[in-house]
Design a protein around this motif. Structure first.
Motif, PDB file in Angstrom:
ATOM      1  N   ARG A 180       0.832  -1.193   0.000  1.00 14.53           N
ATOM      2  CA  ARG A 180       0.000   0.000   0.000  1.00 14.53           C
ATOM      3  C   ARG A 180       0.876   1.256   0.000  1.00 14.53           C
ATOM      4  O   ARG A 180       1.996   1.227   0.511  1.00 14.53           O
ATOM      5  CB  ARG A 180      -0.886   0.013   1.239  1.00 14.53           C
ATOM      6  CG  ARG A 180      -1.832  -1.176   1.341  1.00 14.53           C
ATOM      7  CD  ARG A 180      -2.557  -1.149   2.664  1.00 14.53           C
ATOM      8  NE  ARG A 180      -3.442  -2.303   2.814  1.00 14.53           N
ATOM      9  CZ  ARG A 180      -4.112  -2.576   3.916  1.00 14.53           C
ATOM     10  NH1 ARG A 180      -3.989  -1.770   4.967  1.00 14.53           N
ATOM     11  NH2 ARG A 180      -4.894  -3.640   3.972  1.00 14.53           N
ATOM     12  N   PRO A 181       0.345   2.362  -0.523  1.00 17.14           N
ATOM     13  CA  PRO A 181       1.089   3.629  -0.445  1.00 17.14           C
ATOM     14  C   PRO A 181       1.406   4.006   0.995  1.00 17.14           C
ATOM     15  O   PRO A 181       2.467   4.564   1.280  1.00 17.14           O
ATOM     16  CB  PRO A 181       0.149   4.640  -1.096  1.00 17.14           C
ATOM     17  CG  PRO A 181      -0.698   3.827  -2.019  1.00 17.14           C
ATOM     18  CD  PRO A 181      -0.892   2.509  -1.313  1.00 17.14           C
ATOM     19  N   GLN A 182       0.469   3.692   1.917  1.00 20.70           N
ATOM     20  CA  GLN A 182       0.708   3.958   3.332  1.00 20.70           C
ATOM     21  C   GLN A 182       0.201   2.788   4.147  1.00 20.70           C
ATOM     22  O   GLN A 182      -0.889   2.260   3.918  1.00 20.70           O
ATOM     23  CB  GLN A 182       0.011   5.244   3.784  1.00 20.70           C
ATOM     24  CG  GLN A 182       0.236   5.545   5.271  1.00 20.70           C
ATOM     25  CD  GLN A 182      -0.261   6.915   5.685  1.00 20.70           C
ATOM     26  OE1 GLN A 182      -0.638   7.723   4.841  1.00 20.70           O
ATOM     27  NE2 GLN A 182      -0.252   7.197   6.974  1.00 20.70           N
ATOM     28  N   ASN A 183       1.018   2.384   5.112  1.00 25.40           N
ATOM     29  CA  ASN A 183       0.647   1.328   6.038  1.00 25.40           C
ATOM     30  C   ASN A 183       1.032   1.793   7.438  1.00 25.40           C
ATOM     31  O   ASN A 183       2.185   1.688   7.833  1.00 25.40           O
ATOM     32  CB  ASN A 183       1.369   0.023   5.682  1.00 25.40           C
ATOM     33  CG  ASN A 183       0.885  -1.141   6.522  1.00 25.40           C
ATOM     34  OD1 ASN A 183      -0.062  -1.008   7.297  1.00 25.40           O
ATOM     35  ND2 ASN A 183       1.541  -2.278   6.402  1.00 25.40           N
ATOM     36  N   GLY A 184       0.059   2.361   8.157  1.00 24.69           N
ATOM     37  CA  GLY A 184       0.379   2.953   9.450  1.00 24.69           C
ATOM     38  C   GLY A 184       1.251   4.172   9.257  1.00 24.69           C
ATOM     39  O   GLY A 184       0.937   5.081   8.492  1.00 24.69           O
ATOM     40  N   LYS A 185       2.395   4.170   9.912  1.00 23.44           N
ATOM     41  CA  LYS A 185       3.310   5.307   9.801  1.00 23.44           C
ATOM     42  C   LYS A 185       4.251   5.173   8.605  1.00 23.44           C
ATOM     43  O   LYS A 185       5.002   6.099   8.292  1.00 23.44           O
ATOM     44  CB  LYS A 185       4.142   5.437  11.082  1.00 23.44           C
ATOM     45  CG  LYS A 185       5.052   4.256  11.348  1.00 23.44           C
ATOM     46  CD  LYS A 185       5.790   4.423  12.663  1.00 23.44           C
ATOM     47  CE  LYS A 185       6.688   3.220  12.948  1.00 23.44           C
ATOM     48  NZ  LYS A 185       5.923   1.967  13.079  1.00 23.44           N
ATOM     49  N   ILE A 186       4.251   4.024   7.908  1.00 24.35           N
ATOM     50  CA  ILE A 186       5.144   3.787   6.768  1.00 24.35           C
ATOM     51  C   ILE A 186       4.504   4.322   5.494  1.00 24.35           C
ATOM     52  O   ILE A 186       3.348   4.022   5.184  1.00 24.35           O
ATOM     53  CB  ILE A 186       5.434   2.288   6.596  1.00 24.35           C
ATOM     54  CG1 ILE A 186       6.047   1.695   7.877  1.00 24.35           C
ATOM     55  CG2 ILE A 186       6.356   2.057   5.411  1.00 24.35           C
ATOM     56  CD1 ILE A 186       7.379   2.275   8.252  1.00 24.35           C
ATOM     57  N   ILE A 187       5.264   5.123   4.738  1.00 24.83           N
ATOM     58  CA  ILE A 187       4.791   5.616   3.443  1.00 24.83           C
ATOM     59  C   ILE A 187       5.777   5.208   2.352  1.00 24.83           C
ATOM     60  O   ILE A 187       6.968   5.029   2.606  1.00 24.83           O
ATOM     61  CB  ILE A 187       4.593   7.146   3.440  1.00 24.83           C
ATOM     62  CG1 ILE A 187       5.899   7.874   3.748  1.00 24.83           C
ATOM     63  CG2 ILE A 187       3.504   7.549   4.409  1.00 24.83           C
ATOM     64  CD1 ILE A 187       5.818   9.390   3.587  1.00 24.83           C
ATOM     65  N   ARG A 188       5.255   5.062   1.131  1.00 24.42           N
ATOM     66  CA  ARG A 188       6.053   4.608  -0.011  1.00 24.42           C
ATOM     67  C   ARG A 188       5.834   5.556  -1.201  1.00 24.42           C
ATOM     68  O   ARG A 188       5.101   5.222  -2.145  1.00 24.42           O
ATOM     69  CB  ARG A 188       5.677   3.176  -0.377  1.00 24.42           C
ATOM     70  CG  ARG A 188       5.885   2.177   0.759  1.00 24.42           C
ATOM     71  CD  ARG A 188       5.469   0.769   0.363  1.00 24.42           C
ATOM     72  NE  ARG A 188       5.817  -0.194   1.395  1.00 24.42           N
ATOM     73  CZ  ARG A 188       4.997  -0.550   2.388  1.00 24.42           C
ATOM     74  NH1 ARG A 188       3.775  -0.006   2.476  1.00 24.42           N
ATOM     75  NH2 ARG A 188       5.382  -1.432   3.286  1.00 24.42           N
ATOM     76  N   PRO A 189       6.446   6.719  -1.188  1.00 27.54           N
ATOM     77  CA  PRO A 189       6.203   7.710  -2.247  1.00 27.54           C
ATOM     78  C   PRO A 189       6.675   7.288  -3.635  1.00 27.54           C
ATOM     79  O   PRO A 189       6.233   7.870  -4.631  1.00 27.54           O
ATOM     80  CB  PRO A 189       6.993   8.936  -1.762  1.00 27.54           C
ATOM     81  CG  PRO A 189       7.113   8.755  -0.280  1.00 27.54           C
ATOM     82  CD  PRO A 189       7.259   7.284  -0.098  1.00 27.54           C
ATOM     83  N   LEU A 190       7.575   6.305  -3.730  1.00 30.68           N
ATOM     84  CA  LEU A 190       8.138   5.940  -5.034  1.00 30.68           C
ATOM     85  C   LEU A 190       7.403   4.801  -5.724  1.00 30.68           C
ATOM     86  O   LEU A 190       7.848   4.345  -6.781  1.00 30.68           O
ATOM     87  CB  LEU A 190       9.618   5.538  -4.873  1.00 30.68           C
ATOM     88  CG  LEU A 190      10.591   6.624  -4.414  1.00 30.68           C
ATOM     89  CD1 LEU A 190      12.016   6.072  -4.394  1.00 30.68           C
ATOM     90  CD2 LEU A 190      10.525   7.846  -5.299  1.00 30.68           C
ATOM     91  N   LEU A 191       6.293   4.345  -5.185  1.00 29.14           N
ATOM     92  CA  LEU A 191       5.601   3.197  -5.785  1.00 29.14           C
ATOM     93  C   LEU A 191       5.216   3.392  -7.252  1.00 29.14           C
ATOM     94  O   LEU A 191       5.199   2.415  -8.005  1.00 29.14           O
ATOM     95  CB  LEU A 191       4.353   2.848  -4.974  1.00 29.14           C
ATOM     96  CG  LEU A 191       4.545   1.915  -3.771  1.00 29.14           C
ATOM     97  CD1 LEU A 191       3.193   1.541  -3.183  1.00 29.14           C
ATOM     98  CD2 LEU A 191       5.332   0.671  -4.130  1.00 29.14           C
ATOM     99  N   PRO A 192       4.906   4.607  -7.717  1.00 27.47           N
ATOM    100  CA  PRO A 192       4.528   4.742  -9.129  1.00 27.47           C
ATOM    101  C   PRO A 192       5.719   4.821 -10.082  1.00 27.47           C
ATOM    102  O   PRO A 192       5.529   4.952 -11.291  1.00 27.47           O
ATOM    103  CB  PRO A 192       3.735   6.049  -9.144  1.00 27.47           C
ATOM    104  CG  PRO A 192       4.373   6.875  -8.081  1.00 27.47           C
ATOM    105  CD  PRO A 192       4.729   5.896  -6.998  1.00 27.47           C
ATOM    106  N   VAL A 193       6.953   4.740  -9.559  1.00 28.04           N
ATOM    107  CA  VAL A 193       8.142   4.969 -10.381  1.00 28.04           C
ATOM    108  C   VAL A 193       8.953   3.673 -10.512  1.00 28.04           C
ATOM    109  O   VAL A 193       9.141   2.946  -9.537  1.00 28.04           O
ATOM    110  CB  VAL A 193       9.033   6.066  -9.762  1.00 28.04           C
ATOM    111  CG1 VAL A 193      10.199   6.383 -10.672  1.00 28.04           C
ATOM    112  CG2 VAL A 193       8.207   7.320  -9.485  1.00 28.04           C
ATOM    113  N   SER A 194       9.432   3.393 -11.718  1.00 28.11           N
ATOM    114  CA  SER A 194      10.219   2.179 -11.945  1.00 28.11           C
ATOM    115  C   SER A 194      11.665   2.373 -11.493  1.00 28.11           C
ATOM    116  O   SER A 194      12.146   3.506 -11.345  1.00 28.11           O
ATOM    117  CB  SER A 194      10.211   1.813 -13.430  1.00 28.11           C
ATOM    118  OG  SER A 194      10.955   2.765 -14.179  1.00 28.11           O
ATOM    119  N   ARG A 195      12.359   1.258 -11.282  1.00 29.95           N
ATOM    120  CA  ARG A 195      13.765   1.309 -10.892  1.00 29.95           C
ATOM    121  C   ARG A 195      14.604   2.038 -11.950  1.00 29.95           C
ATOM    122  O   ARG A 195      15.504   2.805 -11.603  1.00 29.95           O
ATOM    123  CB  ARG A 195      14.306  -0.116 -10.706  1.00 29.95           C
ATOM    124  CG  ARG A 195      15.782  -0.172 -10.336  1.00 29.95           C
ATOM    125  CD  ARG A 195      16.277  -1.601 -10.214  1.00 29.95           C
ATOM    126  NE  ARG A 195      15.654  -2.289  -9.106  1.00 29.95           N
ATOM    127  CZ  ARG A 195      14.959  -3.414  -9.210  1.00 29.95           C
ATOM    128  NH1 ARG A 195      14.750  -3.959 -10.403  1.00 29.95           N
ATOM    129  NH2 ARG A 195      14.453  -4.006  -8.140  1.00 29.95           N
TER     130      ARG A 195
END
Length: 230
Positions: free
Chosen positions: A200-215
């Protein structure tokens, strides 16, 4: 110069749509020193003024690669000095912990990282309390750090929902490729339709801002910005 793939715009829009960035809050970046975490930190640093949050970083030295791991730690320290950002560092013997708990080094490292993030979140929460007290116009006399000795010890545990309400987040560098690998791994474990959701983009206090971007796009951004990953 235009950034490759308009990564800043895509990341900002993804964060806005998923309400990842706490206005006036704090974001702690899990900073390994690799390209993903450097790009994440740089992007969040560029957005900090707009959203008025404070940025900090956390680096866990796993002790698995000897001098190379120490060199990564030193590079991260230099990087944070360049950005004038507070850095938290901790060292763990992940190989020993994995053996003692009958875990893989990957699993032991993951558990150690998130336990470390929890500690840093509590430290930052304490700092927020202190800074709020300092800004109180009714407070008399200079601030005495000895009155806040809990900042320099292991802070007490608080409900994680309190940290979310206080606007504290931990940003990790998971990207689109990681998401695809997670979905495949979940399906391989027999998780069914639920496994298609992935991270998920956010799980509690954890956020993942780069999920829409490829390596690949992240590596192009790192090169474009002149960042030097470990």
């Amino acid at each position: 110069f235009t950034p490759p793939g308009d990564i800043p715009g895509r990341v900002q829009e993804f964060c806005r749509r998923n309400e990842l960035l706490p206005e006036g809050g704090r974001i702690i970046v899990g900073l390994s020193g690799g390209p993903d975490s450097l790009a994440l930190f740089d992007l969040l640093h560029r957005l900090a003024a707009k959203y008025n949050y404070t940025l900090a970083a956390a680096h866990l030295n796993h002790g698995l690669r000897g001098a190379a791991a120490d060199a990564d730690e030193n590079a991260v320290r230099c990087f944070c000095e360049e950005y004038d950002t507070r850095l938290y560092v901790r060292r763990r013997d992940i190989a020993a912990e994995a053996a003692a708990n009958c875990q893989s080094e990957e699993e032991a490292g993951r558990r150690a990282r998130y336990a470390f993030f929890d500690l840093v979140v509590r430290k930052e929460a304490m700092l927020m309390v202190v800074e709020k007290a300092q800004s109180d116009p009714e407070k008399q006399g200079p601030w005495n750090p000895l009155e806040h000795h809990s900042l320099y010890t292991e802070p007490a545990e608080l409900p994680l929902t309190d940290y979310a309400a206080a606007g504290i987040r931990v940003a990790v560098g998971h990207h689109r490729n990681d998401q695809a690998e997670t979905v495949l791994l979940n399906l391989g474990r027999g998780s069914g339709i639920d496994g298609l959701a992935g991270m998920r983009p956010q799980n509690g206090k954890i956020i993942r801002p780069l999920l829409p971007v490829s390596r690949e796009k992240i590596e192009a951004y790192v090169s474009w910005r002149g960042l030097k990953p470990c």
